[in-house]
Design a protein around this motif. Structure first.
Motif, PDB file in Angstrom:
ATOM      1  N   ALA A 316      13.749  37.608 -27.771  1.00  0.00           N
ATOM      2  CA  ALA A 316      14.578  37.113 -28.878  1.00  0.00           C
ATOM      3  C   ALA A 316      14.046  35.797 -29.421  1.00  0.00           C
ATOM      4  N   ALA A 317      13.599  34.915 -28.550  1.00  0.00           N
ATOM      5  CA  ALA A 317      13.156  33.583 -28.975  1.00  0.00           C
ATOM      6  C   ALA A 317      11.725  33.592 -29.501  1.00  0.00           C
ATOM      7  N   ARG A 322      11.766  29.776 -29.928  1.00  0.00           N
ATOM      8  CA  ARG A 322      12.755  29.171 -30.829  1.00  0.00           C
ATOM      9  C   ARG A 322      14.114  29.833 -30.643  1.00  0.00           C
ATOM     10  N   THR A 323      15.149  29.218 -31.239  1.00  0.00           N
ATOM     11  CA  THR A 323      16.466  29.844 -31.158  1.00  0.00           C
ATOM     12  C   THR A 323      16.703  30.616 -32.448  1.00  0.00           C
ATOM     13  N   PRO A 324      16.701  31.928 -32.386  1.00  0.00           N
ATOM     14  CA  PRO A 324      16.862  32.706 -33.612  1.00  0.00           C
ATOM     15  C   PRO A 324      18.338  32.905 -33.951  1.00  0.00           C
ATOM     16  N   ILE A 377      21.438  38.746 -38.201  1.00  0.00           N
ATOM     17  CA  ILE A 377      21.460  39.715 -37.091  1.00  0.00           C
ATOM     18  C   ILE A 377      20.198  39.549 -36.231  1.00  0.00           C
ATOM     19  N   ASP A 378      20.333  39.868 -34.981  1.00  0.00           N
ATOM     20  CA  ASP A 378      19.227  39.826 -34.011  1.00  0.00           C
ATOM     21  C   ASP A 378      18.010  40.581 -34.572  1.00  0.00           C
ATOM     22  N   TRP A 379      16.906  39.874 -34.728  1.00  0.00           N
ATOM     23  CA  TRP A 379      15.721  40.485 -35.357  1.00  0.00           C
ATOM     24  C   TRP A 379      15.191  41.672 -34.574  1.00  0.00           C
ATOM     25  N   ARG A 380      15.442  41.674 -33.255  1.00  0.00           N
ATOM     26  CA  ARG A 380      14.905  42.769 -32.439  1.00  0.00           C
ATOM     27  C   ARG A 380      15.572  44.098 -32.774  1.00  0.00           C
ATOM     28  N   TRP A 381      16.823  44.037 -33.264  1.00  0.00           N
ATOM     29  CA  TRP A 381      17.489  45.278 -33.669  1.00  0.00           C
ATOM     30  C   TRP A 381      16.755  45.886 -34.857  1.00  0.00           C
ATOM     31  N   GLY A 382      16.411  45.021 -35.806  1.00  0.00           N
ATOM     32  CA  GLY A 382      15.684  45.505 -36.987  1.00  0.00           C
ATOM     33  C   GLY A 382      14.319  46.067 -36.607  1.00  0.00           C
TER      34      GLY A 382
END
Ligand SMILES: Cc1cc2nc3c(=O)[nH]c(=O)nc-3n(C[C@H](O)[C@H](O)[C@H](O)COP(=O)(O)OP(=O)(O)OC[C@H]3O[C@@H](n4cnc5c(N)ncnc54)[C@H](O)[C@@H]3O)c2cc1C
Length: 438
Positions: A316-317, A322-324, A377-382
């Motif tokens: 995620a970071a 970084r803090t997304p 939204i959490d970029w990893r979902w995309g």
């Protein structure tokens, strides 16, 4: 089943689905007097959509025909690679298995598991570099010292402004030995049995469906890649206009459309580079022909990036820690996936993706920016949704571009796209939005 001649070698295919420009195949042939068989292992459970699996199956069919034409076979199995490959290798009396994996984290784990299982039978797994535009030994830095920023990478690998300075000639296809017909027939029958599975049949149908709103229907297999190169380079000279058209959204020829074939390795980046150089010699060399090579360098960069960063490519970071924005709003995410956010440009693109498995680079940047920066939204979902849907899914370019857009990667610019002004600029008459929203 045992054969009496020199031991066979196996070539374990992953995202290298061709027989030309293939260092791992060459090494396997040298180790076995040309007595090589191909093997692929399809997982029982996949993250890919039926369409993407179907596209893979189309590519596999052409690869099988290429192996047959060499008097050998491609064996397609299903299950876990670390179980199926060693069992096959033992059965065939193989001493070496060669492979050229995409070096992302999961593939590295898979390699280690296969290597360990083979070692228990004194069989070697020989791992070669995947074919990138620039071969790893030719890089002017170690992978661990890959520049953090693409432009520094590009400057390091270009010589006097030429993207192709470090690119080797593609390897010619190597001759293989004809294997006994009975062996080939028996192994081919096993492949037929694997490919007859019901879910794979459904995947094949999904890949055949063509949405009439899309100007381009991509079909898997090397012959289609070569036909596309003929069309886009030689028949239409589209390559000579690429710099001006590459931000297009609609139509068949605004960009090369080579990514699905490159992602599965039906054609290698060096083969495309060779064709660019030939075009430059025989027709014209301009900023557009340069730019196609430049984009292939981006592809290389993300392939090296995913190898360098291991697990952090999926964290995620991101690679910088970084803090997304990481909201996990399932309802909003679902609206994005289905093209129901209420933002017309985003919705049009997401519907195109769902209907075709394809999307232009400009649209990808916009929908990714909207999801991560506007909706938070959490970029990893995309990234995971793209991984499932895109027929050109390629682990480094996908997860690397998502990190860039989400602001957790190495991009020093930290850009946020204004989707409305992007729509005005790139879809001024609204034709693209009308097409997919109508
Ligand atoms: C969020 C996001 C996700 C992406 N996911 C993928 C993916 O899974 N697979 C993939 O191949 N590309 C991905 N890209 C990069 C790019 O969008 C596609 O490569 C391009 O749209 C494919 O169309 P084309 O073959 O016509 O490209 P062209 O414009 O004709 O470019 C030629 C080739 O260069 C490479 N290339 C071009 N742009 C990029 C780029 N930004 N990064 C890396 N390589 C590039 C591709 O191999 C492409 O086929 C992604 C981009 C974004 C913004």
């Amino acid at each position: 089943m045992h054969t009496t001649a020199a031991p066979l070698a196996l070539l374990w295919h992953r995202t290298d689905l061709r027989l030309s420009d293939h260092p791992a195949l060459r090494a396997a042939a040298q180790a076995s007097s040309g007595r090589v068989l191909g093997v692929m292992v399809l997982p029982e459970i996949t993250r890919a959509s039926p369409r993407r699996v179907g596209y893979l199956l189309q590519t596999i069919e052409e690869l099988r025909a290429a192996w047959r034409a060499q008097g050998s076979a491609l064996i397609v199995l299903r299950g876990k690679a670390h179980e199926r490959i060693p069992a096959l290798a033992v059965e065939l009396g193989v001493r070496e298995v060669h492979t050229a994996p995409c070096p992302a984290f999961d593939e590295q784990l898979e390699n280690a598991a296969v290597q360990q299982a083979l070692a228990a039978h004194s069989i070697a797994l020989v791992v070669h570099d995947e074919v990138t535009l620039i071969a790893t030994p030719d890089l002017p830095f170690a992978i661990d010292a890959l520049p953090d920023v693409f432009s520094n990478f590009r400057r390091a690998v270009e010589r006097e402004g030429a993207w192709g300075a470090l690119v080797r000639e593609p390897l010619e296809p190597c001759a293989l030995a004809c294997l006994p017909v009975s062996l080939v027939t028996e192994l081919d029958a096993r492949t037929e049995a694997t490919l007859a599975a019901e879910d794979l049949g459904a995947a094949r149908s999904a890949a055949q469906q063509h949405d009439p709103r899309s100007a381009f229907h991509c079909q898997g297999g090397r012959s289609h890649a070569l036909a596309r190169i003929r069309h886009w380079f030689w028949d239409t000279d589209s390559i000579a206009r690429y710099k001006q058209t590459r931000d297009g959204l609609q139509g068949a020829d605004f960009s090369s459309r080579l990514s699905p074939w490159l992602a599965l390795g039906a054609v290698s980046p060096r083969e495309v580079a060779k064709e660019i150089h030939r075009y430059e010699r025989e027709r014209t060399a301009n900023e557009s022909t340069y730019w196609l090579g430049f984009e292939l360098l981006w592809r290389d960069y993300f392939h090296f990036w995913v190898r360098r960063h291991g697990r952090r490519a999926f964290a995620a970071a991101g690679v910088r820690g970084r803090t997304p924005c990481g909201a996990q709003d399932a309802a909003l995410f679902d609206q994005w996936c289905r093209g129901r956010t209420g933002e017309p440009f985003v919705d049009a693109a997401m519907r195109e993706l769902a209907a075709t498995g394809q999307l232009s680079n400009r649209a990808r940047q916009n929908v990714a920016s909207w999801l991560t920066r506007t909706a938070g939204i959490d970029w990893r979902w995309g990234a995971a949704w793209f991984e499932q849907q895109l027929i050109d899914f390629d682990v480094g370019p996908n997860w690397g571009n998502w990190q860039y857009v989400a602001g957790v990667g190495n991009d020093p610019r930290n850009r946020v796209f204004n989707v409305k002004s992007q729509a005005e600029r790139y879809d001024p008459d609204g034709a693209y939005q009308a097409l997919w929203l109508g």
